[in-house]
Design a protein around this motif. Sequence first.
Motif, PDB file in Angstrom:
ATOM      1  N   PRO A 275      -6.012  -3.265  -6.131  1.00 43.06           N
ATOM      2  CA  PRO A 275      -6.894  -2.554  -7.058  1.00 43.06           C
ATOM      3  C   PRO A 275      -6.770  -1.035  -6.960  1.00 43.06           C
ATOM      4  O   PRO A 275      -7.017  -0.329  -7.936  1.00 43.06           O
ATOM      5  CB  PRO A 275      -8.300  -3.002  -6.636  1.00 43.06           C
ATOM      6  CG  PRO A 275      -8.099  -4.221  -5.810  1.00 43.06           C
ATOM      7  CD  PRO A 275      -6.729  -4.159  -5.229  1.00 43.06           C
ATOM      8  N   SER A 276      -6.333  -0.529  -5.799  1.00 39.85           N
ATOM      9  CA  SER A 276      -6.251   0.930  -5.661  1.00 39.85           C
ATOM     10  C   SER A 276      -4.875   1.477  -6.052  1.00 39.85           C
ATOM     11  O   SER A 276      -4.613   2.675  -5.911  1.00 39.85           O
ATOM     12  CB  SER A 276      -6.609   1.336  -4.233  1.00 39.85           C
ATOM     13  OG  SER A 276      -5.699   0.759  -3.334  1.00 39.85           O
ATOM     14  N   SER A 277      -4.014   0.609  -6.563  1.00 38.10           N
ATOM     15  CA  SER A 277      -2.671   1.049  -6.933  1.00 38.10           C
ATOM     16  C   SER A 277      -2.631   1.514  -8.393  1.00 38.10           C
ATOM     17  O   SER A 277      -3.364   0.993  -9.244  1.00 38.10           O
ATOM     18  CB  SER A 277      -1.720  -0.123  -6.713  1.00 38.10           C
ATOM     19  OG  SER A 277      -0.526   0.079  -7.391  1.00 38.10           O
TER      20      SER A 277
ATOM     21  N   ALA B  56       7.755  -7.476 -10.268  1.00 37.74           N
ATOM     22  CA  ALA B  56       6.378  -6.966 -10.299  1.00 37.74           C
ATOM     23  C   ALA B  56       6.011  -6.767 -11.758  1.00 37.74           C
ATOM     24  O   ALA B  56       6.053  -5.644 -12.267  1.00 37.74           O
ATOM     25  CB  ALA B  56       6.283  -5.655  -9.522  1.00 37.74           C
ATOM     26  N   PHE B  57       5.704  -7.890 -12.443  1.00 37.49           N
ATOM     27  CA  PHE B  57       5.258  -7.758 -13.826  1.00 37.49           C
ATOM     28  C   PHE B  57       3.880  -7.096 -13.818  1.00 37.49           C
ATOM     29  O   PHE B  57       3.286  -6.869 -12.771  1.00 37.49           O
ATOM     30  CB  PHE B  57       5.251  -9.118 -14.529  1.00 37.49           C
ATOM     31  CG  PHE B  57       6.568  -9.447 -15.221  1.00 37.49           C
ATOM     32  CD1 PHE B  57       7.786  -9.139 -14.622  1.00 37.49           C
ATOM     33  CD2 PHE B  57       6.591 -10.055 -16.461  1.00 37.49           C
ATOM     34  CE1 PHE B  57       8.998  -9.423 -15.256  1.00 37.49           C
ATOM     35  CE2 PHE B  57       7.794 -10.345 -17.112  1.00 37.49           C
ATOM     36  CZ  PHE B  57       8.994 -10.032 -16.510  1.00 37.49           C
ATOM     37  N   ASN B  58       3.374  -6.817 -14.980  1.00 36.95           N
ATOM     38  CA  ASN B  58       2.152  -6.017 -15.112  1.00 36.95           C
ATOM     39  C   ASN B  58       1.098  -6.793 -15.898  1.00 36.95           C
ATOM     40  O   ASN B  58       1.330  -7.934 -16.309  1.00 36.95           O
ATOM     41  CB  ASN B  58       2.510  -4.695 -15.799  1.00 36.95           C
ATOM     42  CG  ASN B  58       3.253  -4.965 -17.096  1.00 36.95           C
ATOM     43  OD1 ASN B  58       2.682  -5.368 -18.095  1.00 36.95           O
ATOM     44  ND2 ASN B  58       4.581  -4.807 -17.058  1.00 36.95           N
TER      45      ASN B  58
ATOM     46  N   THR C  89       0.845  -1.194   0.000  1.00 41.56           N
ATOM     47  CA  THR C  89       0.000   0.000   0.000  1.00 41.56           C
ATOM     48  C   THR C  89       0.884   1.249   0.000  1.00 41.56           C
ATOM     49  O   THR C  89       2.119   1.144   0.002  1.00 41.56           O
ATOM     50  CB  THR C  89      -0.885   0.042   1.269  1.00 41.56           C
ATOM     51  OG1 THR C  89      -0.028   0.284   2.402  1.00 41.56           O
ATOM     52  CG2 THR C  89      -1.632  -1.269   1.474  1.00 41.56           C
ATOM     53  N   ALA C  90       0.239   2.409   0.087  1.00 47.22           N
ATOM     54  CA  ALA C  90       1.000   3.660   0.170  1.00 47.22           C
ATOM     55  C   ALA C  90       1.477   3.936   1.594  1.00 47.22           C
ATOM     56  O   ALA C  90       2.228   4.880   1.836  1.00 47.22           O
ATOM     57  CB  ALA C  90       0.142   4.821  -0.336  1.00 47.22           C
ATOM     58  N   ASP C  91       1.039   3.113   2.540  1.00 48.72           N
ATOM     59  CA  ASP C  91       1.377   3.309   3.960  1.00 48.72           C
ATOM     60  C   ASP C  91       2.603   2.448   4.302  1.00 48.72           C
ATOM     61  O   ASP C  91       2.504   1.227   4.453  1.00 48.72           O
ATOM     62  CB  ASP C  91       0.161   2.899   4.806  1.00 48.72           C
ATOM     63  CG  ASP C  91       0.407   3.106   6.297  1.00 48.72           C
ATOM     64  OD1 ASP C  91       1.592   3.193   6.703  1.00 48.72           O
ATOM     65  OD2 ASP C  91      -0.577   3.145   7.046  1.00 48.72           O
ATOM     66  N   LYS C  92       3.746   3.110   4.441  1.00 45.91           N
ATOM     67  CA  LYS C  92       4.993   2.361   4.642  1.00 45.91           C
ATOM     68  C   LYS C  92       4.976   1.569   5.951  1.00 45.91           C
ATOM     69  O   LYS C  92       5.423   0.412   5.984  1.00 45.91           O
ATOM     70  CB  LYS C  92       6.167   3.343   4.638  1.00 45.91           C
ATOM     71  CG  LYS C  92       7.513   2.674   4.697  1.00 45.91           C
ATOM     72  CD  LYS C  92       8.591   3.692   4.385  1.00 45.91           C
ATOM     73  CE  LYS C  92       9.961   3.093   4.563  1.00 45.91           C
ATOM     74  NZ  LYS C  92      11.008   4.079   4.236  1.00 45.91           N
ATOM     75  N   THR C  93       4.450   2.175   6.994  1.00 43.62           N
ATOM     76  CA  THR C  93       4.413   1.481   8.286  1.00 43.62           C
ATOM     77  C   THR C  93       3.610   0.188   8.158  1.00 43.62           C
ATOM     78  O   THR C  93       4.011  -0.874   8.658  1.00 43.62           O
ATOM     79  CB  THR C  93       3.762   2.389   9.351  1.00 43.62           C
ATOM     80  OG1 THR C  93       4.450   3.636   9.329  1.00 43.62           O
ATOM     81  CG2 THR C  93       3.848   1.781  10.726  1.00 43.62           C
TER      82      THR C  93
ATOM     83  N   CYS D 167       6.917   0.148  -0.751  1.00 42.20           N
ATOM     84  CA  CYS D 167       6.385   1.370  -1.372  1.00 42.20           C
ATOM     85  C   CYS D 167       5.630   1.038  -2.647  1.00 42.20           C
ATOM     86  O   CYS D 167       5.859  -0.004  -3.248  1.00 42.20           O
ATOM     87  CB  CYS D 167       7.526   2.335  -1.685  1.00 42.20           C
ATOM     88  SG  CYS D 167       8.423   2.015  -3.192  1.00 42.20           S
ATOM     89  N   PRO D 168       4.721   1.934  -3.059  1.00 45.44           N
ATOM     90  CA  PRO D 168       4.050   1.717  -4.337  1.00 45.44           C
ATOM     91  C   PRO D 168       5.072   1.704  -5.469  1.00 45.44           C
ATOM     92  O   PRO D 168       6.079   2.413  -5.406  1.00 45.44           O
ATOM     93  CB  PRO D 168       3.103   2.923  -4.456  1.00 45.44           C
ATOM     94  CG  PRO D 168       2.946   3.433  -3.059  1.00 45.44           C
ATOM     95  CD  PRO D 168       4.246   3.141  -2.372  1.00 45.44           C
ATOM     96  N   TYR D 169       4.812   0.882  -6.487  1.00 45.81           N
ATOM     97  CA  TYR D 169       5.751   0.800  -7.605  1.00 45.81           C
ATOM     98  C   TYR D 169       5.493   1.990  -8.540  1.00 45.81           C
ATOM     99  O   TYR D 169       4.649   1.920  -9.449  1.00 45.81           O
ATOM    100  CB  TYR D 169       5.587  -0.545  -8.350  1.00 45.81           C
ATOM    101  CG  TYR D 169       6.633  -0.723  -9.401  1.00 45.81           C
ATOM    102  CD1 TYR D 169       7.905  -1.154  -9.069  1.00 45.81           C
ATOM    103  CD2 TYR D 169       6.366  -0.389 -10.727  1.00 45.81           C
ATOM    104  CE1 TYR D 169       8.888  -1.251 -10.023  1.00 45.81           C
ATOM    105  CE2 TYR D 169       7.342  -0.489 -11.688  1.00 45.81           C
ATOM    106  CZ  TYR D 169       8.599  -0.920 -11.338  1.00 45.81           C
ATOM    107  OH  TYR D 169       9.573  -1.004 -12.292  1.00 45.81           O
ATOM    108  N   SER D 170       6.189   3.099  -8.290  1.00 41.53           N
ATOM    109  CA  SER D 170       6.043   4.265  -9.171  1.00 41.53           C
ATOM    110  C   SER D 170       7.258   5.169  -8.991  1.00 41.53           C
ATOM    111  O   SER D 170       7.854   5.243  -7.902  1.00 41.53           O
ATOM    112  CB  SER D 170       4.760   5.040  -8.850  1.00 41.53           C
ATOM    113  OG  SER D 170       4.967   5.916  -7.768  1.00 41.53           O
TER     114      SER D 170
END
Length: 310
Positions: A246-248, A212-214, A45-49, A78-81
Amino acid sequence: AAVSRPRIVGRLVRSLVARAAGASTYAPLPPPQKVKVAVCQLNVTADKTQNLQTAKKAIQDAAAQGAKLVVLPEMWNCPYSNDSFPTYAEDIEGANSLSVDMLSAVAAETGVTLIAGSIPERCGDRLYNTCCVFNSRGELLAKHRKVHLFDIHIPGKITFKESLTLSSGPGPTVVDTEAGRLGIGICYDIRFPELAQLYAARGCQVLIFPGAFNMTTGPVHWELLARARAVDNQIFVITCSPARNPSSSYQAWGHSTVVGPFAEILATTDHGPTTIYADMDYSQLEERRSNMPLVLQKRHDLYALLDKTV
Ligand SMILES: O=C(O)CCC(=O)C(=O)O
Protein backbone atom coordinates in the motif's frame (compact mmCIF):
# COMPACT_ATOMS: atom_id res chain seq x y z
CA ALA A 1 28.73 -17.98 5.02
CA ALA A 2 28.15 -17.20 1.40
CA VAL A 3 29.24 -19.70 -1.19
CA SER A 4 32.16 -18.16 -3.03
CA ARG A 5 31.01 -16.75 -6.31
CA PRO A 6 33.19 -17.87 -9.17
CA ARG A 7 33.48 -15.54 -12.13
CA ILE A 8 30.05 -15.24 -13.54
CA VAL A 9 31.25 -15.65 -17.10
CA GLY A 10 32.33 -19.15 -16.15
CA ARG A 11 29.03 -19.83 -14.47
CA LEU A 12 26.94 -18.69 -17.35
CA VAL A 13 26.82 -22.12 -18.84
CA ARG A 14 25.67 -21.12 -22.24
CA SER A 15 25.90 -24.65 -23.48
CA LEU A 16 22.91 -25.44 -21.29
CA VAL A 17 20.83 -22.85 -23.04
CA ALA A 18 18.93 -24.74 -25.67
CA ARG A 19 19.47 -23.45 -29.13
CA ALA A 20 17.36 -26.02 -30.91
CA ALA A 21 15.50 -24.76 -33.92
CA GLY A 22 11.89 -23.62 -33.90
CA ALA A 23 10.62 -26.85 -35.36
CA SER A 24 6.99 -27.30 -36.25
CA THR A 25 6.67 -30.29 -33.93
CA TYR A 26 7.55 -30.26 -30.25
CA ALA A 27 11.06 -31.38 -29.36
CA PRO A 28 11.42 -34.45 -27.07
CA LEU A 29 10.90 -33.63 -23.42
CA PRO A 30 13.78 -34.07 -20.96
CA PRO A 31 13.33 -35.50 -17.44
CA PRO A 32 12.11 -35.06 -14.70
CA GLN A 33 8.40 -35.91 -14.94
CA LYS A 34 7.18 -34.25 -11.76
CA VAL A 35 8.22 -31.00 -10.13
CA LYS A 36 6.94 -29.18 -7.07
CA VAL A 37 7.11 -25.44 -7.68
CA ALA A 38 6.92 -22.63 -5.16
CA VAL A 39 5.89 -19.19 -6.37
CA CYS A 40 6.93 -16.51 -3.90
CA GLN A 41 4.75 -13.40 -3.91
CA LEU A 42 7.17 -11.23 -1.97
CA ASN A 43 6.53 -7.97 -0.18
CA VAL A 44 8.91 -5.48 -1.82
CA THR A 45 9.93 -2.29 -0.02
CA ALA A 46 12.35 0.58 -0.57
CA ASP A 47 14.82 -1.14 1.79
CA LYS A 48 17.06 -3.34 -0.35
CA THR A 49 18.60 -5.18 2.58
CA GLN A 50 15.15 -6.08 3.81
CA ASN A 51 14.10 -7.20 0.32
CA LEU A 52 17.08 -9.53 0.17
CA GLN A 53 16.25 -10.98 3.57
CA THR A 54 12.60 -11.46 2.58
CA ALA A 55 13.59 -13.27 -0.60
CA LYS A 56 16.15 -15.45 1.15
CA LYS A 57 13.69 -16.55 3.81
CA ALA A 58 10.99 -17.27 1.23
CA ILE A 59 13.37 -19.50 -0.75
CA GLN A 60 14.49 -21.34 2.39
CA ASP A 61 10.87 -21.84 3.50
CA ALA A 62 9.87 -23.07 0.04
CA ALA A 63 12.73 -25.58 0.00
CA ALA A 64 11.72 -26.77 3.48
CA GLN A 65 8.24 -27.43 2.05
CA GLY A 66 9.78 -29.67 -0.61
CA ALA A 67 9.80 -27.31 -3.57
CA LYS A 68 12.44 -28.11 -6.19
CA LEU A 69 11.71 -25.10 -8.37
CA VAL A 70 11.34 -21.67 -6.77
CA VAL A 71 10.18 -18.54 -8.58
CA LEU A 72 10.56 -14.91 -7.45
CA PRO A 73 8.72 -11.84 -8.79
CA GLU A 74 9.74 -9.09 -11.19
CA MET A 75 11.88 -6.40 -9.53
CA TRP A 76 11.92 -8.03 -6.11
CA ASN A 77 14.96 -6.10 -4.81
CA CYS A 78 13.66 -2.60 -5.55
CA PRO A 79 10.49 -0.56 -5.92
CA TYR A 80 9.05 -0.79 -9.43
CA SER A 81 9.84 2.73 -10.68
CA ASN A 82 12.15 4.40 -13.16
CA ASP A 83 13.60 6.42 -10.28
CA SER A 84 14.64 3.25 -8.47
CA PHE A 85 16.05 1.14 -11.30
CA PRO A 86 19.38 3.02 -11.65
CA THR A 87 19.86 3.23 -7.87
CA TYR A 88 19.21 -0.43 -7.14
CA ALA A 89 20.89 -1.80 -10.27
CA GLU A 90 23.70 -4.33 -9.92
CA ASP A 91 26.40 -5.55 -12.24
CA ILE A 92 25.41 -9.20 -12.51
CA GLU A 93 28.64 -10.11 -14.28
CA GLY A 94 30.69 -8.25 -11.66
CA ALA A 95 32.20 -9.40 -8.42
CA ASN A 96 30.02 -7.46 -6.00
CA SER A 97 26.41 -8.13 -6.81
CA LEU A 98 24.66 -8.39 -3.43
CA SER A 99 21.55 -9.92 -4.94
CA VAL A 100 23.41 -12.47 -7.07
CA ASP A 101 25.64 -13.45 -4.16
CA MET A 102 22.60 -14.08 -1.96
CA LEU A 103 20.70 -15.95 -4.68
CA SER A 104 23.66 -18.13 -5.59
CA ALA A 105 24.34 -18.99 -1.95
CA VAL A 106 20.73 -19.78 -1.06
CA ALA A 107 20.22 -21.90 -4.21
CA ALA A 108 23.30 -23.94 -3.27
CA GLU A 109 22.29 -24.16 0.38
CA THR A 110 18.73 -25.32 -0.37
CA GLY A 111 19.41 -27.29 -3.56
CA VAL A 112 16.58 -25.71 -5.54
CA THR A 113 16.45 -24.51 -9.11
CA LEU A 114 15.88 -20.80 -8.70
CA ILE A 115 14.15 -18.52 -11.20
CA ALA A 116 15.15 -15.34 -9.51
CA GLY A 117 12.40 -13.00 -10.68
CA SER A 118 14.17 -9.91 -11.93
CA ILE A 119 16.43 -7.13 -10.75
CA PRO A 120 17.71 -4.03 -12.50
CA GLU A 121 20.99 -5.02 -14.15
CA ARG A 122 23.73 -2.54 -14.96
CA CYS A 123 25.97 -3.43 -17.87
CA GLY A 124 28.26 -0.65 -19.05
CA ASP A 125 26.07 2.39 -19.51
CA ARG A 126 22.90 0.35 -19.98
CA LEU A 127 20.28 -0.98 -17.62
CA TYR A 128 18.21 -4.11 -18.17
CA ASN A 129 15.31 -5.80 -16.40
CA THR A 130 16.99 -9.17 -15.87
CA CYS A 131 16.00 -12.59 -14.60
CA CYS A 132 18.80 -14.87 -13.36
CA VAL A 133 18.40 -18.65 -13.32
CA PHE A 134 20.47 -20.68 -10.82
CA ASN A 135 20.90 -24.41 -10.54
CA SER A 136 20.98 -26.37 -7.27
CA ARG A 137 24.73 -25.75 -6.96
CA GLY A 138 24.21 -22.01 -7.09
CA GLU A 139 25.60 -21.67 -10.60
CA LEU A 140 24.11 -19.07 -12.88
CA LEU A 141 22.69 -21.08 -15.78
CA ALA A 142 21.21 -18.25 -17.78
CA LYS A 143 19.87 -14.76 -17.60
CA HIS A 144 16.92 -13.31 -19.45
CA ARG A 145 16.84 -9.61 -20.18
CA LYS A 146 13.27 -8.47 -20.67
CA VAL A 147 12.69 -8.45 -24.39
CA HIS A 148 9.55 -6.28 -24.62
CA LEU A 149 9.75 -3.10 -22.59
CA PHE A 150 6.63 -1.92 -20.77
CA ASP A 151 5.76 1.37 -22.44
CA ILE A 152 2.06 2.11 -22.16
CA HIS A 153 -0.22 5.11 -21.85
CA ILE A 154 -3.82 4.56 -20.77
CA PRO A 155 -5.03 8.12 -20.09
CA GLY A 156 -6.31 8.68 -16.56
CA LYS A 157 -5.25 5.17 -15.54
CA ILE A 158 -1.62 4.30 -16.03
CA THR A 159 1.35 5.65 -17.89
CA PHE A 160 4.67 3.88 -17.65
CA LYS A 161 7.71 4.02 -19.87
CA GLU A 162 10.41 1.53 -18.99
CA SER A 163 12.38 2.64 -22.03
CA LEU A 164 13.17 5.89 -20.19
CA THR A 165 15.72 3.94 -18.15
CA LEU A 166 15.92 0.38 -19.49
CA SER A 167 17.16 -1.25 -22.67
CA SER A 168 15.50 -4.31 -24.14
CA GLY A 169 17.18 -7.69 -24.11
CA PRO A 170 18.60 -9.48 -27.11
CA GLY A 171 16.26 -12.45 -27.36
CA PRO A 172 14.48 -15.48 -25.98
CA THR A 173 15.89 -17.55 -23.10
CA VAL A 174 15.41 -21.30 -23.02
CA VAL A 175 17.21 -23.04 -20.20
CA ASP A 176 17.60 -26.72 -19.35
CA THR A 177 17.46 -27.22 -15.59
CA GLU A 178 17.01 -30.04 -13.09
CA ALA A 179 13.37 -28.94 -13.02
CA GLY A 180 12.88 -29.27 -16.76
CA ARG A 181 13.24 -27.13 -19.83
CA LEU A 182 12.05 -23.63 -19.07
CA GLY A 183 11.22 -20.62 -21.22
CA ILE A 184 11.64 -17.29 -19.46
CA GLY A 185 9.79 -14.04 -20.04
CA ILE A 186 9.36 -10.97 -17.87
CA CYS A 187 5.94 -9.38 -17.38
CA TYR A 188 5.12 -7.50 -20.62
CA ASP A 189 6.83 -10.36 -22.51
CA ILE A 190 3.71 -12.44 -21.76
CA ARG A 191 1.66 -10.26 -24.12
CA PHE A 192 3.51 -11.50 -27.20
CA PRO A 193 2.23 -14.94 -28.21
CA GLU A 194 5.03 -15.59 -30.68
CA LEU A 195 7.60 -15.70 -27.86
CA ALA A 196 5.61 -18.38 -26.05
CA GLN A 197 5.10 -20.31 -29.31
CA LEU A 198 8.81 -20.20 -29.96
CA TYR A 199 9.49 -21.60 -26.47
CA ALA A 200 6.96 -24.37 -26.98
CA ALA A 201 8.49 -25.22 -30.35
CA ARG A 202 11.87 -25.54 -28.64
CA GLY A 203 10.51 -28.12 -26.23
CA CYS A 204 9.96 -26.03 -23.12
CA GLN A 205 7.76 -27.68 -20.51
CA VAL A 206 7.06 -24.53 -18.52
CA LEU A 207 6.86 -20.84 -19.34
CA ILE A 208 7.82 -18.66 -16.40
CA PHE A 209 6.88 -14.99 -16.22
CA PRO A 210 7.95 -12.97 -13.21
CA GLY A 211 5.69 -9.93 -13.56
CA ALA A 212 4.15 -6.95 -11.86
CA PHE A 213 0.85 -6.10 -13.51
CA ASN A 214 -1.09 -3.15 -12.15
CA MET A 215 -4.58 -2.26 -10.95
CA THR A 216 -5.77 -1.35 -14.46
CA THR A 217 -4.49 -4.20 -16.61
CA GLY A 218 -4.12 -6.79 -13.86
CA PRO A 219 -7.80 -7.52 -13.20
CA VAL A 220 -8.59 -7.93 -16.91
CA HIS A 221 -5.46 -9.35 -18.48
CA TRP A 222 -3.13 -11.10 -16.00
CA GLU A 223 -4.90 -14.44 -15.63
CA LEU A 224 -6.28 -14.27 -19.16
CA LEU A 225 -2.79 -13.97 -20.63
CA ALA A 226 -1.34 -16.78 -18.52
CA ARG A 227 -4.18 -19.11 -19.44
CA ALA A 228 -4.07 -18.04 -23.07
CA ARG A 229 -0.36 -18.83 -23.35
CA ALA A 230 -1.07 -22.19 -21.66
CA VAL A 231 -4.02 -23.18 -23.81
CA ASP A 232 -2.43 -22.12 -27.10
CA ASN A 233 0.75 -24.04 -26.43
CA GLN A 234 -0.58 -26.83 -24.20
CA ILE A 235 2.09 -25.99 -21.68
CA PHE A 236 2.53 -25.06 -17.99
CA VAL A 237 2.64 -21.32 -17.28
CA ILE A 238 3.78 -19.65 -14.07
CA THR A 239 3.32 -16.00 -13.20
CA CYS A 240 4.93 -14.48 -10.11
CA SER A 241 4.07 -10.97 -8.89
CA PRO A 242 5.26 -8.91 -5.94
CA ALA A 243 2.63 -8.55 -3.22
CA ARG A 244 0.66 -5.30 -3.25
CA ASN A 245 2.38 -2.81 -1.01
CA PRO A 246 0.00 0.00 0.00
CA SER A 247 2.89 2.41 0.56
CA SER A 248 4.37 1.83 -2.90
CA SER A 249 3.88 4.26 -5.81
CA TYR A 250 3.20 1.26 -8.08
CA GLN A 251 0.34 -0.94 -6.94
CA ALA A 252 1.05 -4.47 -8.12
CA TRP A 253 -1.91 -6.68 -8.95
CA GLY A 254 -0.50 -9.75 -7.19
CA HIS A 255 -2.42 -12.94 -8.04
CA SER A 256 0.62 -15.11 -8.76
CA THR A 257 -0.63 -18.21 -10.53
CA VAL A 258 0.33 -21.64 -11.83
CA VAL A 259 -1.58 -22.84 -14.89
CA GLY A 260 -1.62 -26.36 -16.31
CA PRO A 261 -1.49 -27.39 -19.98
CA PHE A 262 -5.31 -27.55 -20.23
CA ALA A 263 -5.36 -23.91 -19.02
CA GLU A 264 -6.55 -25.07 -15.63
CA ILE A 265 -5.52 -23.06 -12.55
CA LEU A 266 -3.32 -25.27 -10.36
CA ALA A 267 -2.61 -22.63 -7.72
CA THR A 268 -3.37 -18.96 -7.29
CA THR A 269 -3.74 -16.27 -4.66
CA ASP A 270 -4.95 -12.75 -3.93
CA HIS A 271 -2.59 -9.78 -3.46
CA GLY A 272 -0.97 -10.37 -0.05
CA PRO A 273 2.51 -11.68 0.64
CA THR A 274 2.46 -15.48 0.39
CA THR A 275 3.98 -18.49 -1.34
CA ILE A 276 1.82 -20.77 -3.44
CA TYR A 277 2.72 -24.34 -4.39
CA ALA A 278 1.80 -26.63 -7.25
CA ASP A 279 2.81 -30.10 -8.38
CA MET A 280 3.49 -30.08 -12.08
CA ASP A 281 3.29 -33.46 -13.79
CA TYR A 282 5.00 -33.15 -17.15
CA SER A 283 3.38 -36.35 -18.44
CA GLN A 284 0.27 -34.17 -18.76
CA LEU A 285 1.97 -32.36 -21.61
CA GLU A 286 2.00 -35.52 -23.72
CA GLU A 287 -1.50 -36.41 -22.58
CA ARG A 288 -3.04 -33.06 -23.48
CA ARG A 289 -1.14 -32.90 -26.75
CA SER A 290 -2.16 -36.39 -27.80
CA ASN A 291 -5.78 -35.83 -26.77
CA MET A 292 -5.86 -32.69 -28.86
CA PRO A 293 -2.93 -32.71 -31.30
CA LEU A 294 -2.98 -29.04 -32.18
CA VAL A 295 0.60 -28.96 -33.40
CA LEU A 296 -0.12 -31.66 -35.96
CA GLN A 297 -3.42 -30.11 -36.94
CA LYS A 298 -1.99 -26.68 -37.64
CA ARG A 299 -2.22 -25.70 -41.28
CA HIS A 300 1.51 -25.41 -41.81
CA ASP A 301 0.76 -24.80 -45.48
CA LEU A 302 -1.07 -21.58 -44.53
CA TYR A 303 1.09 -19.98 -41.85
CA ALA A 304 4.29 -20.49 -39.87
CA LEU A 305 6.14 -19.28 -36.83
CA LEU A 306 9.27 -17.53 -38.06
CA ASP A 307 12.07 -17.90 -35.53
CA LYS A 308 14.64 -15.25 -36.41
CA THR A 309 16.96 -16.05 -33.54
CA VAL A 310 18.54 -19.24 -34.83
O1 LIG B 1 1.32 -5.50 -19.51
C1 LIG B 1 0.92 -4.96 -18.50
O2 LIG B 1 -0.25 -4.60 -18.38
C2 LIG B 1 1.82 -4.72 -17.34
C3 LIG B 1 3.25 -4.99 -17.69
C4 LIG B 1 4.19 -4.58 -16.65
O3 LIG B 1 3.85 -4.11 -15.61
C5 LIG B 1 5.62 -4.81 -16.87
O4 LIG B 1 6.01 -5.24 -17.96
O5 LIG B 1 6.40 -4.56 -15.95
